[in-house]
Design a protein around this motif. Structure first.
Motif, PDB file in Angstrom:
ATOM      1  N   PRO A 165       0.822  -1.213   0.000  1.00 34.21           N
ATOM      2  CA  PRO A 165       0.000   0.000   0.000  1.00 34.21           C
ATOM      3  C   PRO A 165       0.857   1.265   0.000  1.00 34.21           C
ATOM      4  N   PRO A 166       0.461   2.283  -0.786  1.00 34.36           N
ATOM      5  CA  PRO A 166       1.247   3.527  -0.850  1.00 34.36           C
ATOM      6  C   PRO A 166       1.557   4.147   0.512  1.00 34.36           C
ATOM      7  N   PRO A 167       0.605   4.190   1.479  1.00 29.80           N
ATOM      8  CA  PRO A 167       0.974   4.777   2.778  1.00 29.80           C
ATOM      9  C   PRO A 167       2.130   4.044   3.459  1.00 29.80           C
ATOM     10  N   MET A 168       2.196   2.724   3.302  1.00 31.64           N
ATOM     11  CA  MET A 168       3.299   1.976   3.891  1.00 31.64           C
ATOM     12  C   MET A 168       4.615   2.313   3.197  1.00 31.64           C
ATOM     13  N   LEU A 169       4.583   2.413   1.868  1.00 28.80           N
ATOM     14  CA  LEU A 169       5.795   2.785   1.137  1.00 28.80           C
ATOM     15  C   LEU A 169       6.261   4.180   1.541  1.00 28.80           C
ATOM     16  N   GLU A 170       5.326   5.097   1.716  1.00 28.42           N
ATOM     17  CA  GLU A 170       5.687   6.452   2.134  1.00 28.42           C
ATOM     18  C   GLU A 170       6.355   6.431   3.501  1.00 28.42           C
ATOM     19  N   ALA A 171       5.774   5.669   4.436  1.00 28.16           N
ATOM     20  CA  ALA A 171       6.345   5.605   5.777  1.00 28.16           C
ATOM     21  C   ALA A 171       7.725   4.959   5.768  1.00 28.16           C
ATOM     22  N   LEU A 172       7.917   3.960   4.901  1.00 28.45           N
ATOM     23  CA  LEU A 172       9.202   3.272   4.825  1.00 28.45           C
ATOM     24  C   LEU A 172      10.256   4.076   4.068  1.00 28.45           C
ATOM     25  N   GLY A 173       9.869   5.218   3.542  1.00 27.13           N
ATOM     26  CA  GLY A 173      10.809   6.028   2.785  1.00 27.13           C
ATOM     27  C   GLY A 173      11.057   5.515   1.388  1.00 27.13           C
ATOM     28  N   LEU A 174      10.074   4.790   0.835  1.00 28.52           N
ATOM     29  CA  LEU A 174      10.192   4.198  -0.495  1.00 28.52           C
ATOM     30  C   LEU A 174       9.014   4.617  -1.383  1.00 28.52           C
ATOM     31  N   PRO A 175       8.686   5.899  -1.451  1.00 31.93           N
ATOM     32  CA  PRO A 175       7.451   6.290  -2.143  1.00 31.93           C
ATOM     33  C   PRO A 175       7.456   5.979  -3.633  1.00 31.93           C
ATOM     34  N   ASP A 176       8.632   5.901  -4.237  1.00 34.43           N
ATOM     35  CA  ASP A 176       8.707   5.670  -5.683  1.00 34.43           C
ATOM     36  C   ASP A 176       9.129   4.251  -6.037  1.00 34.43           C
ATOM     37  N   ALA A 202      -0.922   8.862  16.086  1.00 29.54           N
ATOM     38  CA  ALA A 202      -0.307  10.151  16.383  1.00 29.54           C
ATOM     39  C   ALA A 202       0.349  10.150  17.763  1.00 29.54           C
ATOM     40  N   ALA A 203      -0.308   9.553  18.746  1.00 32.29           N
ATOM     41  CA  ALA A 203       0.264   9.507  20.099  1.00 32.29           C
ATOM     42  C   ALA A 203       1.516   8.637  20.131  1.00 32.29           C
ATOM     43  N   THR A 226       9.156   8.655  10.189  1.00 37.34           N
ATOM     44  CA  THR A 226       8.645   9.007   8.868  1.00 37.34           C
ATOM     45  C   THR A 226       7.170   8.637   8.836  1.00 37.34           C
ATOM     46  N   VAL A 227       6.324   9.565   8.398  1.00 31.43           N
ATOM     47  CA  VAL A 227       4.878   9.371   8.474  1.00 31.43           C
ATOM     48  C   VAL A 227       4.282   9.450   7.069  1.00 31.43           C
ATOM     49  N   SER A 228       3.317   8.593   6.791  1.00 35.26           N
ATOM     50  CA  SER A 228       2.617   8.648   5.511  1.00 35.26           C
ATOM     51  C   SER A 228       1.794   9.925   5.427  1.00 35.26           C
ATOM     52  N   ARG A 229       1.453  10.319   4.207  1.00 34.03           N
ATOM     53  CA  ARG A 229       0.720  11.562   4.016  1.00 34.03           C
ATOM     54  C   ARG A 229      -0.640  11.557   4.700  1.00 34.03           C
ATOM     55  N   GLY A 254      -1.701   7.725   8.842  1.00 27.38           N
ATOM     56  CA  GLY A 254      -2.133   6.458   9.431  1.00 27.38           C
ATOM     57  C   GLY A 254      -1.060   5.403   9.552  1.00 27.38           C
ATOM     58  N   THR A 255       0.121   5.662   8.989  1.00 36.95           N
ATOM     59  CA  THR A 255       1.213   4.697   9.027  1.00 36.95           C
ATOM     60  C   THR A 255       2.504   5.454   9.294  1.00 36.95           C
TER      61      THR A 255
END
Length: 298
Positions: A37-48, A261-262, A275-278, A281-282
């Motif tokens: 899922p894109p949010p997971m890739l974003e959080a992992l620092g692998l958006p592309d 968030a907490a 690193t947080v997804s846009r 949530g991840t």
């Protein structure tokens, strides 16, 4: 409340990984391979990145395998249990001899020397064997002789019963406890100091002395986390480990929480960048010694 929802590992070949865990360790598919899922890739620092996830289960526990393209670094050569990136999954089995016979046909790379080892009573009296999967990730087969751990798995069906815990090697025990017990709210369930020839053969290192601390997350207690702190021998590897989610030496705890968030605030307050997804949530952080923590809503 939170729980260890899954263990996540980066691998090189999902088909090879699935065959090994299915045929050798009794895991089954939860779902076919799917895009991460894109949010997971974003959080992992692998958006592309192009990444595929395979979720497999054993009992009620889950392991997620990620294959990333382009791939990162392979698992380091000649790894040891004392390495700061060491993280195993412990799989309780009904019968060690039968489990090892099934596993043996896949020729795993052993960590333990001389087969399964029975530890002395002061170290829990368990019988255990450690080896590595095709990528180098360690796992442990374990038989609990009695007590709460044995009772926890008494009604589980089959030969391979589930995932009891994931154990990580840490170089600073106080810092790791401050992070997991302090920032994340895990509770210390048990502490011990393991040593002796049986422990040495199990871990494949000479004359070890290792603190073993069991930590239970605030929610469901299975699987739980163990900290392994080797007083000796000392590691020769750098810490934090110089690997990211793209690299095959990485394993992540997937923590499902009610308030992402907490949890982010608590991790940042403990001194670990997040690193947080846009969508918020991840989130992902490299915790003590670089061990990965993926935080999801759950």
């Amino acid at each position: 409340m939170s729980a260890l929802h899954a263990i996540s590992r980066t691998v090189g070949d999902l088909a090879r990984t699935e065959a090994f865990y299915r045929d050798g360790l009794g895991f089954g598919r939860i779902a076919p391979p799917e895009p991460v899922p894109p949010p997971m890739l974003e959080a992992l620092g692998l958006p592309d990145a192009s990444a595929t996830r395979l979720r497999m289960g054993i009992g009620a526990q889950i392991v997620e395998f990620l294959a990333v393209d382009p791939a990162g670094a392979p698992y380091p050569a000649e790894p040891l249990a004392t390495d700061p990136f060491f993280q195993h999954v412990a799989i309780p089995v009904r019968d060690m001899e039968t489990a090892m016979a099934r596993l043996g046909g896949l020729a795993p790379r052993p960590i333990s020397r001389g087969g399964a080892q029975r530890l002395p009573e002061r170290s829990g009296g368990v019988t255990a064997f450690k080896a590595r999967d095709p990528d180098g990730h360690p796992f442990e087969l374990i038989v609990f002789p009695d007590g709460p751990a044995a009772a926890r798995w008494a009604q589980a069906p089959g030969l391979f019963l589930g995932i009891d815990h994931s154990a990580i090697t840490v170089t600073d025990l106080d810092a790791a406890l401050a992070f997991f017990a302090g920032a994340l709210g895990f509770s210390v369930a048990q502490r011990g100091l393991n040593r002796g020839p049986e422990q040495g053969r199990l871990d494949g290192v000479p004359d070890p002395e290792v603190d073993v601390v069991a930590l239970v997350p605030p929610g469901r207690s299975t699987p739980h986390l163990e900290l392994l702190h080797y007083r000796r021998p000392a590691t020769t590897r750098p810490t934090p480990a110089p690997f990211g989610p793209r690299d095959r030496a990485t394993t992540r705890l997937v923590l499902a929480v009610g308030d992402v968030a907490a949890t982010i605030r608590a991790v940042e307050a403990a001194g670990y960048p997040v690193t947080v997804s846009r969508d918020g949530g991840t989130a992902y952080a490299a915790g003590p010694d670089g061990h990965g923590l993926l935080v999801v809503t759950g």
